[in-house]
Enzyme design. Structure first.
Site, mmCIF file in Angstrom:
data_model
loop_
_atom_site.group_PDB
_atom_site.id
_atom_site.type_symbol
_atom_site.label_atom_id
_atom_site.label_comp_id
_atom_site.label_asym_id
_atom_site.label_seq_id
_atom_site.Cartn_x
_atom_site.Cartn_y
_atom_site.Cartn_z
ATOM 1 N N LYS A 196 35.851 14.400 29.697
ATOM 2 C CA LYS A 196 35.646 15.752 30.234
ATOM 3 C C LYS A 196 35.549 16.652 28.999
ATOM 4 C CE LYS A 196 37.143 19.365 31.192
ATOM 5 N NZ LYS A 196 36.627 20.583 30.501
ATOM 6 N N GLU A 272 46.765 15.990 20.654
ATOM 7 C CA GLU A 272 46.432 16.664 19.387
ATOM 8 C C GLU A 272 46.280 18.133 19.720
ATOM 9 O OE1 GLU A 272 46.544 15.260 16.589
ATOM 10 O OE2 GLU A 272 46.011 13.156 16.803
ATOM 11 N N CYS A 306 41.454 23.129 13.874
ATOM 12 C CA CYS A 306 42.893 23.052 14.133
ATOM 13 C C CYS A 306 43.686 22.958 12.839
ATOM 14 C CB CYS A 306 43.188 21.851 15.013
ATOM 15 S SG CYS A 306 42.689 20.300 14.259
ATOM 16 N N GLU A 408 48.898 31.070 16.869
ATOM 17 C CA GLU A 408 47.575 30.560 16.483
ATOM 18 C C GLU A 408 46.500 31.530 16.978
ATOM 19 O OE1 GLU A 408 45.818 27.204 18.644
ATOM 20 O OE2 GLU A 408 45.379 26.275 16.719
HETATM 21 P P1 NAD Z 1 41.870 24.117 25.588
HETATM 22 O O1 NAD Z 1 43.249 23.568 25.682
HETATM 23 O O2 NAD Z 1 41.592 25.414 26.219
HETATM 24 O O3 NAD Z 1 40.826 23.110 26.235
HETATM 25 C C1 NAD Z 1 40.723 21.776 25.806
HETATM 26 C C2 NAD Z 1 40.197 20.939 26.947
HETATM 27 O O4 NAD Z 1 41.169 20.893 27.978
HETATM 28 C C3 NAD Z 1 38.920 21.490 27.581
HETATM 29 O O5 NAD Z 1 38.079 20.406 27.888
HETATM 30 C C4 NAD Z 1 39.440 22.157 28.836
HETATM 31 O O6 NAD Z 1 38.491 22.263 29.858
HETATM 32 C C5 NAD Z 1 40.547 21.195 29.215
HETATM 33 N N1 NAD Z 1 41.560 21.760 30.109
HETATM 34 C C6 NAD Z 1 42.001 23.035 30.150
HETATM 35 N N2 NAD Z 1 42.964 23.152 31.102
HETATM 36 C C7 NAD Z 1 43.117 21.920 31.656
HETATM 37 C C8 NAD Z 1 43.955 21.407 32.696
HETATM 38 N N3 NAD Z 1 44.834 22.172 33.352
HETATM 39 N N4 NAD Z 1 43.841 20.099 32.998
HETATM 40 C C9 NAD Z 1 42.972 19.299 32.343
HETATM 41 N N5 NAD Z 1 42.143 19.738 31.372
HETATM 42 C C10 NAD Z 1 42.226 21.027 31.018
HETATM 43 O O7 NAD Z 1 41.507 24.115 24.050
HETATM 44 P P2 NAD Z 1 40.188 24.679 23.375
HETATM 45 O O8 NAD Z 1 40.243 26.165 23.489
HETATM 46 O O9 NAD Z 1 39.029 23.934 23.892
HETATM 47 O O10 NAD Z 1 40.389 24.250 21.837
HETATM 48 C C11 NAD Z 1 41.071 25.022 20.903
HETATM 49 C C12 NAD Z 1 42.492 24.504 20.742
HETATM 50 O O11 NAD Z 1 42.456 23.135 20.417
HETATM 51 C C13 NAD Z 1 43.252 25.166 19.598
HETATM 52 O O12 NAD Z 1 44.582 25.375 20.012
HETATM 53 C C14 NAD Z 1 43.218 24.120 18.503
HETATM 54 O O13 NAD Z 1 44.260 24.178 17.570
HETATM 55 C C15 NAD Z 1 43.299 22.871 19.301
HETATM 56 N N6 NAD Z 1 42.745 21.741 18.540
HETATM 57 C C16 NAD Z 1 43.607 20.805 18.047
HETATM 58 C C17 NAD Z 1 43.114 19.741 17.293
HETATM 59 C C18 NAD Z 1 44.019 18.677 16.712
HETATM 60 O O14 NAD Z 1 43.498 17.649 16.263
HETATM 61 N N7 NAD Z 1 45.315 18.870 16.680
HETATM 62 C C19 NAD Z 1 41.748 19.633 17.077
HETATM 63 C C20 NAD Z 1 40.902 20.614 17.597
HETATM 64 C C21 NAD Z 1 41.422 21.663 18.343
HETATM 65 O O1 6OD Z 2 38.931 14.712 11.159
HETATM 66 C C1 6OD Z 2 39.458 14.353 12.217
HETATM 67 O O2 6OD Z 2 39.569 13.164 12.531
HETATM 68 C C2 6OD Z 2 40.000 15.356 13.132
HETATM 69 N N1 6OD Z 2 40.601 14.877 14.231
HETATM 70 C C3 6OD Z 2 39.844 16.669 12.859
HETATM 71 C C4 6OD Z 2 40.352 17.707 13.673
HETATM 72 C C5 6OD Z 2 39.991 18.974 13.447
HETATM 73 C C6 6OD Z 2 40.463 20.031 14.283
HETATM 74 O O3 6OD Z 2 39.819 21.005 14.575
#
Ligand code: NAD
Ligand code: 6OD
Length: 504
Positions: A196, A272, A306, A408
């Protein structure tokens, strides 16, 4: 890069990937699904509609889960390891053959500079299949010889088996990279997946369906359902009892909701999540490297990484110089269309996210920040005026407990603060609920090792940032996540380990 939007005048109904009408990919077929619902996909560059996306209802998710379960028992489940991993190599090769299609799709959805997507997102999308195919082929399981009273002993050995049907919930900031970072190891281990993707970035995940068909990945192994989180595809998928495990990248708050769904039936989760990452710049750093690296860690992908730095701690003797050089760098960033070769800062992902980031820009002033540069919206011309543009922004002078320093933001901005001692720098860097990444800038390697070991995060970079070796552990502590991905660590989540004990 802006396709024609007129769905009515399109000559042929589409059956495969089409940016103007995005379908689910279920059981090897592109389908509109049964819900009858659609939503709009908007360009972050212009704010205009790119196309429509079919939204999955519970029945569509059911169909995807059924297809994935059937595939586990079918041809896919019977493939030998060498055959399965060879197919994944072909997936990677086909992504590379269709590099330009993936590039165009990723840029349409995200608006990120082409130079960035061509260098990071698309090559990593392909690499994620090869690296895990290699890992699975080359990693042994454990064996133990056990002494027994009769003197004959017993032999224990581990067998890794696929976990089953994996739900992949992915975010919008690095759509292909982060989705394949999960799909690659899941398939390498013999699972089937239902992805998804974020509602903001449906394109590259859908295009991957064409790649799977082209190289002969059996139907039902890779499925895609589109939609939102709550009361939509995300919630239906994570609650589905036919899903054996859920791997999620996104916001910490969303992760908490998904964990509650996963609790029913004791399904495994990999999380993550968010970060509020620090950079620590010591006076003995190589200033050119520290400024260049911090420019990337703060502003790359418009701050939507992230691992990105939002808190910079600089040792007092070099504080003024560092701030001045970072300001100069930020003011030289070139905002513009993704395809322009000199563009190095794109828009945010959406106008909704722009409002969130701008609310922090206002909050910073209310909390008493000195705005070193930026703090508002740039004056973008012509069709770009409706896009999700914000200025690269640097603040100083905030209290350590200010919300802007604690929460964040996920935009092109950072707060820079001086420190006087190493202990203080470590304390400040650790003073957060998150624990994803920290970058340390020093030419004193003894200090680098000493400080690196004290930072409570999953990933420490010394004199670099986002330098990735895909065999290493990737993940966060505290509110930044649960579990580790990368190399052998991904196998812990995507397989079940069975111990076989043979009495000799
Ligand atoms: P988000 O949590 O809003 O959405 C992520 C996914 O979850 C989307 O596909 C969304 O549709 C889905 N989702 C939302 N609510 C849901 C629910 N109740 N049930 C099931 N699925 C649901 O995140 P975003 O805005 O897409 O991404 C930004 C965030 O992601 C930031 O906080 C960033 O730090 C984090 N991030 C973390 C990493 C990591 O590796 N740690 C990497 C990239 C992004
Ligand atoms: O490099 C990767 O494998 C990884 N998971 C990066 C994540 C970046 C977050 O925005």
């Amino acid at each position: 890069m802006e396709p024609a939007l007129d769905l009515e005048t399109r000559p042929e109904p589409v059956t495969g990937y089409d940016a103007r009408e995005v379908r689910h990919f279920i059981d090897g077929r592109f389908t509109k699904g049964k819900s009858g619902l659609t939503f709009e996909n908007m360009s972050p560059v212009t704010g205009r509609k790119i196309g429509i996306v079919h939204e999955a209802g519970a029945a569509d998710v059911d169909d995807a889960v059924s297809a994935a379960r059937r595939a586990l028992k079918g041809e896919w489940g019977r493939l030998q390891l060498a055959e399965r991993t060879a197919l994944l190599y072909e997936v990677a090769d086909e992504i590379n053959r269709r590099f330009d299609d993936f590039l165009e799709a990723e840029i349409l959805d995200t608006g990120k500079p082409k130079s960035l997507a061509a260098h990071v997102d698309i090559p990593r999308g392909a690499a994620n299949f090869k690296v895990f195919a290699d890992t699975v082929k080359n990693v042994p399981t454990e064996t133990f010889n056990l002494d027994t009273p009769d003197g004959r002993g017993a032999l224990n050995y581990g067998l890794r088996k696929p976990k089953g049907v994996i739900a992949v919930i992915s975010p919008w900031n690095l759509p292909l990279l982060l989705m394949t970072w999960k799909v690659g190891p899941a398939l390498a281990c013999g699972n089937t997946v239902i992805v998804k993707p974020s509602e903001e970035t449906p394109l590259t995940t859908t295009l991957l369906g064409e790649v799977m068909n082209k190289v002969g990945v059996p139907n039902g192994v890779f499925n895609v359902v589109h939609g939102f989180g709550p009361d939509s595809a995300g919630a239906f998928l994570t609650a589905h009892e036919g899903v054996d495990a859920i791997t999620f990248t996104g916001e910490t708050r969303t992760g908490e909701i998904i964990m509650k769904s996963a609790a029913v039936g004791l399904r495994h989760v990999s999380m993550e999540c968010g970060g509020k990452n620090a950079a620590i710049v010591f006076a003995d750093c190589d200033m050119d490297k520290a400024v260049e690296g911090t420019m990337r860690s703060v502003f790359a992908n418009c701050g939507q990484v992230c691992l990105g730095t939002e808190r910079v701690y600089v040792e007092r003797p070099v504080f003024d110089e560092f701030v001045a050089r970072l300001k100069e760098g930020a003011e030289n960033l070139k905002l513009g269309r993704p395809e322009d070769s000199d563009t190095n800062l794109g828009p945010l992902i959406s106008n909704e996210h722009k409002q969130k980031v701008l609310s922090y820009y206002r909050l910073a002033r209310e909390e008493g920040a000195t705005v070193v540069t930026g703090g508002g919206t740039p004056d973008m011309q012509g069709s770009l005026s409706g896009g999700a543009w914000v200025q690269p922004t640097i603040w100083t002078g905030l209290d350590e407990n200010a919300r802007v320093v604690k929460e964040e933001i996920f935009g092109p901005c950072c707060h820079v603060q001086p420190f006087d001692t190493e202990d203080e720098a470590v304390r400040l860097a650790n003073d957060t609920q998150y624990g994803l990444a920290t970058a340390i800038w020093t030419e004193n390697l003894t200090r680098a090792h000493r400080v690196g070991a004290q930072i409570d995060v999953g990933i420490v970079w010394v004199n670099s940032w986002f330098l990735r070796d895909l065999r290493t552990a990737f993940g966060g502590t505290k509110h930044s996540g649960i579990g580790r991905e990368g190399g052998v660590h991904s196998l812990e989540f995507y397989t079940e380990l069975t111990n076989v004990c043979v009495k000799l």
